[in-house]
Write a protein that holds these residues in place. Structure first.
Motif, mmCIF file in Angstrom:
data_model
loop_
_atom_site.group_PDB
_atom_site.id
_atom_site.type_symbol
_atom_site.label_atom_id
_atom_site.label_comp_id
_atom_site.label_asym_id
_atom_site.label_seq_id
_atom_site.Cartn_x
_atom_site.Cartn_y
_atom_site.Cartn_z
ATOM 1 N N TYR A 5 0.821 -1.204 0.000
ATOM 2 C CA TYR A 5 0.000 0.000 0.000
ATOM 3 C C TYR A 5 0.858 1.259 0.000
ATOM 4 O O TYR A 5 1.996 1.250 0.468
ATOM 5 N N LEU A 6 0.276 2.327 -0.527
ATOM 6 C CA LEU A 6 0.912 3.637 -0.549
ATOM 7 C C LEU A 6 -0.033 4.601 0.146
ATOM 8 O O LEU A 6 -1.217 4.675 -0.211
ATOM 9 N N ILE A 7 0.486 5.305 1.152
ATOM 10 C CA ILE A 7 -0.324 6.282 1.868
ATOM 11 C C ILE A 7 0.365 7.637 1.799
ATOM 12 O O ILE A 7 1.578 7.728 1.627
ATOM 13 N N GLU A 8 -0.450 8.674 1.912
ATOM 14 C CA GLU A 8 0.058 10.043 1.853
ATOM 15 C C GLU A 8 -0.481 10.810 3.054
ATOM 16 O O GLU A 8 -1.652 10.671 3.416
ATOM 17 N N LEU A 10 -2.061 13.705 5.140
ATOM 18 C CA LEU A 10 -2.996 14.797 4.882
ATOM 19 C C LEU A 10 -2.487 16.109 5.467
ATOM 20 O O LEU A 10 -2.888 17.185 5.034
ATOM 21 N N SER A 11 -1.588 16.024 6.455
ATOM 22 C CA SER A 11 -1.063 17.238 7.084
ATOM 23 C C SER A 11 0.181 17.772 6.370
ATOM 24 O O SER A 11 0.504 18.941 6.490
ATOM 25 N N ASN A 12 0.873 16.901 5.631
ATOM 26 C CA ASN A 12 2.074 17.293 4.898
ATOM 27 C C ASN A 12 2.142 16.440 3.632
ATOM 28 O O ASN A 12 2.660 15.335 3.650
ATOM 29 N N HIS A 13 1.634 16.970 2.533
ATOM 30 C CA HIS A 13 1.475 16.179 1.309
ATOM 31 C C HIS A 13 2.795 15.696 0.707
ATOM 32 O O HIS A 13 2.785 14.849 -0.179
ATOM 33 N N SER A 14 3.912 16.214 1.174
ATOM 34 C CA SER A 14 5.188 15.721 0.665
ATOM 35 C C SER A 14 5.611 14.427 1.367
ATOM 36 O O SER A 14 6.566 13.779 0.948
ATOM 37 N N GLN A 15 4.906 14.039 2.424
ATOM 38 C CA GLN A 15 5.241 12.819 3.162
ATOM 39 C C GLN A 15 4.419 11.651 2.627
ATOM 40 O O GLN A 15 3.192 11.691 2.610
ATOM 41 N N ARG A 16 5.137 10.622 2.201
ATOM 42 C CA ARG A 16 4.507 9.420 1.654
ATOM 43 C C ARG A 16 5.142 8.201 2.288
ATOM 44 O O ARG A 16 6.276 8.260 2.760
ATOM 45 N N TYR A 17 4.412 7.103 2.278
ATOM 46 C CA TYR A 17 4.904 5.876 2.912
ATOM 47 C C TYR A 17 4.430 4.675 2.102
ATOM 48 O O TYR A 17 3.292 4.650 1.628
ATOM 49 N N VAL A 18 5.305 3.691 1.968
ATOM 50 C CA VAL A 18 4.987 2.433 1.293
ATOM 51 C C VAL A 18 5.149 1.319 2.315
ATOM 52 O O VAL A 18 6.145 1.270 3.044
ATOM 53 N N GLY A 19 4.161 0.425 2.392
ATOM 54 C CA GLY A 19 4.239 -0.687 3.331
ATOM 55 C C GLY A 19 3.526 -1.914 2.812
ATOM 56 O O GLY A 19 2.965 -1.912 1.712
ATOM 57 N N MET A 20 3.549 -2.976 3.622
ATOM 58 C CA MET A 20 2.888 -4.222 3.263
ATOM 59 C C MET A 20 2.141 -4.754 4.478
ATOM 60 O O MET A 20 2.609 -4.614 5.615
ATOM 61 N N THR A 21 0.971 -5.353 4.255
ATOM 62 C CA THR A 21 0.157 -5.880 5.346
ATOM 63 C C THR A 21 -0.778 -6.963 4.819
ATOM 64 O O THR A 21 -0.962 -7.096 3.605
ATOM 65 N N VAL A 22 -1.378 -7.687 5.739
ATOM 66 C CA VAL A 22 -2.424 -8.639 5.370
ATOM 67 C C VAL A 22 -3.804 -8.083 5.727
ATOM 68 O O VAL A 22 -4.816 -8.627 5.299
ATOM 69 N N ASP A 23 -3.847 -7.026 6.519
ATOM 70 C CA ASP A 23 -5.111 -6.399 6.920
ATOM 71 C C ASP A 23 -5.008 -4.894 6.668
ATOM 72 O O ASP A 23 -4.569 -4.129 7.530
ATOM 73 N N LEU A 24 -5.414 -4.478 5.503
ATOM 74 C CA LEU A 24 -5.232 -3.101 5.055
ATOM 75 C C LEU A 24 -5.979 -2.092 5.922
ATOM 76 O O LEU A 24 -5.423 -1.058 6.312
ATOM 77 N N LEU A 47 -5.154 6.530 2.282
ATOM 78 C CA LEU A 47 -4.726 5.490 1.362
ATOM 79 C C LEU A 47 -4.793 6.035 -0.056
ATOM 80 O O LEU A 47 -5.818 6.589 -0.462
ATOM 81 N N THR A 48 -3.701 5.900 -0.784
ATOM 82 C CA THR A 48 -3.647 6.384 -2.162
ATOM 83 C C THR A 48 -3.824 5.226 -3.141
ATOM 84 O O THR A 48 -4.626 5.300 -4.055
ATOM 85 N N THR A 49 -3.043 4.160 -2.926
ATOM 86 C CA THR A 49 -3.041 3.021 -3.842
ATOM 87 C C THR A 49 -2.732 1.752 -3.063
ATOM 88 O O THR A 49 -1.990 1.795 -2.091
ATOM 89 N N TYR A 50 -3.312 0.647 -3.494
ATOM 90 C CA TYR A 50 -2.871 -0.639 -2.965
ATOM 91 C C TYR A 50 -2.912 -1.674 -4.072
ATOM 92 O O TYR A 50 -3.681 -1.558 -5.029
ATOM 93 N N ARG A 77 5.288 8.331 -11.193
ATOM 94 C CA ARG A 77 4.624 8.440 -12.498
ATOM 95 C C ARG A 77 3.271 7.746 -12.533
ATOM 96 O O ARG A 77 2.358 8.203 -13.204
ATOM 97 N N ARG A 78 3.152 6.610 -11.829
ATOM 98 C CA ARG A 78 1.984 5.748 -12.022
ATOM 99 C C ARG A 78 1.051 5.562 -10.825
ATOM 100 O O ARG A 78 -0.116 5.248 -11.005
#
Length: 80
Positions: A5-8, A10-24, A47-50, A77-78
């Motif tokens: 998953y990719l999350i962004e 909301l308080s600082n749009h330049s901060q993004r995080y990529v992680g992995m889980t079994v329970d989103l 949540l932006t993308t998973y 890009r994607r």
């Protein structure tokens, strides 16, 4: 299922995080509750993308790729 998953922030749009889980849903709640040391400073998160995988090794490989230099470029890009 295994989710990358990719999350962004909301308080600082330049901060993004990529992680992995079994329970989103639970994992996003943990990020927003400040339970992750890497994301607690920039909550709340959205949540932006998973991407769902049935194979754990493939999910881990894709997560590693997204955290690499060329993976960052691909995600920018994607996926964001």
């Amino acid at each position: 299922m295994f989710y990358v998953y990719l999350i962004e922030s909301l308080s600082n749009h330049s901060q993004r995080y990529v992680g992995m889980t079994v329970d989103l849903k639970r994992r996003l709640q943990e990020h927003n509750a400040g339970k992750s040391i890497h994301t607690s400073k920039f909550k709340p998160w959205q949540l932006t993308t998973y991407v769902a995988f049935s194979d754990r090794a493939k999910a881990e490989s894709f997560e590693r790729y997204l955290k690499s230099g060329s993976g960052h470029a691909f995600a920018n890009r994607r996926l964001w």
